[in-house]
Enzyme design. Structure first.
Site, PDB file in Angstrom:
ATOM      1  CD  GLU A   1      -7.590  45.981  27.387  1.00  0.00           C
ATOM      2  OE1 GLU A   1      -8.826  46.076  27.386  1.00  0.00           O
ATOM      3  OE2 GLU A   1      -6.928  45.809  28.442  1.00  0.00           O
TER       4      GLU A   1
ATOM      5  CE  LYS B   1     -12.225  44.160  28.129  1.00  0.00           C
ATOM      6  NZ  LYS B   1     -11.425  45.266  28.727  1.00  0.00           N
TER       7      LYS B   1
ATOM      8  CB  CYS C   1      -8.365  43.228  29.929  1.00  0.00           C
ATOM      9  SG  CYS C   1      -7.909  44.108  31.450  1.00  0.00           S
TER      10      CYS C   1
END
Length: 271
Positions: free
Chosen positions: A44, A133, A167
């Protein structure tokens, strides 16, 4: 699906320096190619690094001038998509004859908003997908805007169907279900989470989705920060160091490689 090698690269960025970090990524893409990897995953926001322990001068109701300058520095080291950096990454993917997936901080060309994004490059040297995200976690919202979820697609490739979440998105049942409904075979999970619970999460996803899971994290210590930023870190911040924990897991929940803690490195397993 024919068997193939896949790799995850646990790497520290050249923090707040996109040019040097891109160069490091290139070195590891070509190194992974020597292991005949056809799928290579990076962590990430490896470009320009996950800013653990920095608060950018923020408090409820206020920002400091110094914090604004720090944010500008981070913003300037984000990348545009497409842009010069994505062109270079695509060339390396073609040279390696591999699918390459890289977590980046993306600077939107219209709004200048930053996003925590995951970029997919093909062995033909093309940028083929971008996922933003959906919900940056906690103080991450100081840095990154929210994706709209329209890019939760699984890619059909000769290696199988590939998709992933970033994540904390992996803790979102409906986001996972969206990928499962598309029949993915290989689940990518770049992260900044190095806790033991993260390993349990990835094992659960492998069994739940009956898919191979590739988890990839940064290895990061205070010494990886520029000297001036080391002085700005929250003292004794619990997330430093980031010990890693990259891993590759089978659809039956068996660990095929890793987890790797306490250093940089590359894990490779046959899928």
């Amino acid at each position: 699906m024919k068997p193939f090698n896949a790799s995850v690269v646990q790497l520290a960025p050249s923090f707040f320096d996109k040019k040097k970090t891109v160069g490091r990524i290139g070195e590891h893409i070509l190194r992974s190619a020597k292991a005949k990897s056809r799928l290579i995953l990076f962590p990430e926001v490896i470009i320009p690094g996950y800013p653990r322990g920095l608060i950018f001068g923020t408090a409820v109701g206020g920002r400091t001038a110094e914090g604004r300058e720090m944010f500008l520095r981070y913003w300037e080291n984000a990348i545009e998509v497409p842009g010069a950096e994505t062109e270079q990454l695509a060339k390396w993917a073609k040279q390696a004859r591999a699918y390459v997936v890289v977590g980046v901080t993306e600077r939107d060309t219209l709004s200048d908003t930053l996003y925590c994004s995951l970029l997919y490059f093909s062995p033909e040297g093309q940028l083929i997908h971008r996922h933003r995200k959906i919900k940056p976690t906690a103080a991450e919202r100081i840095i990154w805007g929210e994706g709209d979820g329209s890019d939760l697609q699984v890619l059909a490739t000769p290696l199988g169907k590939i998709g992933g979440l970033i994540c904390w998105e992996n803790y979102m049942p409906l986001a996972r279900t969206c990928l499962y409904q598309q029949g993915l075979d290989i689940y990518l999970a770049p992260t900044a989470d190095c806790r033991d619970s993260w390993q349990s999460t990835l094992t659960h996803i492998a069994c739940e989705g009956r898919c191979f899971v590739l988890g990839c994290n940064q290895y990061l210590t205070r010494k990886h920060y520029p000297v001036d930023l080391q002085k700005k870190l929250v003292a004794d911040h619990p997330s430093l160091p980031s010990s890693g924990g990259s891993v590759i897991i089978s659809p039956m929940g068996k660990v095929l490689s890793g987890p790797l803690f306490g250093k940089e490195g590359m894990l490779t397993a046959e899928i």
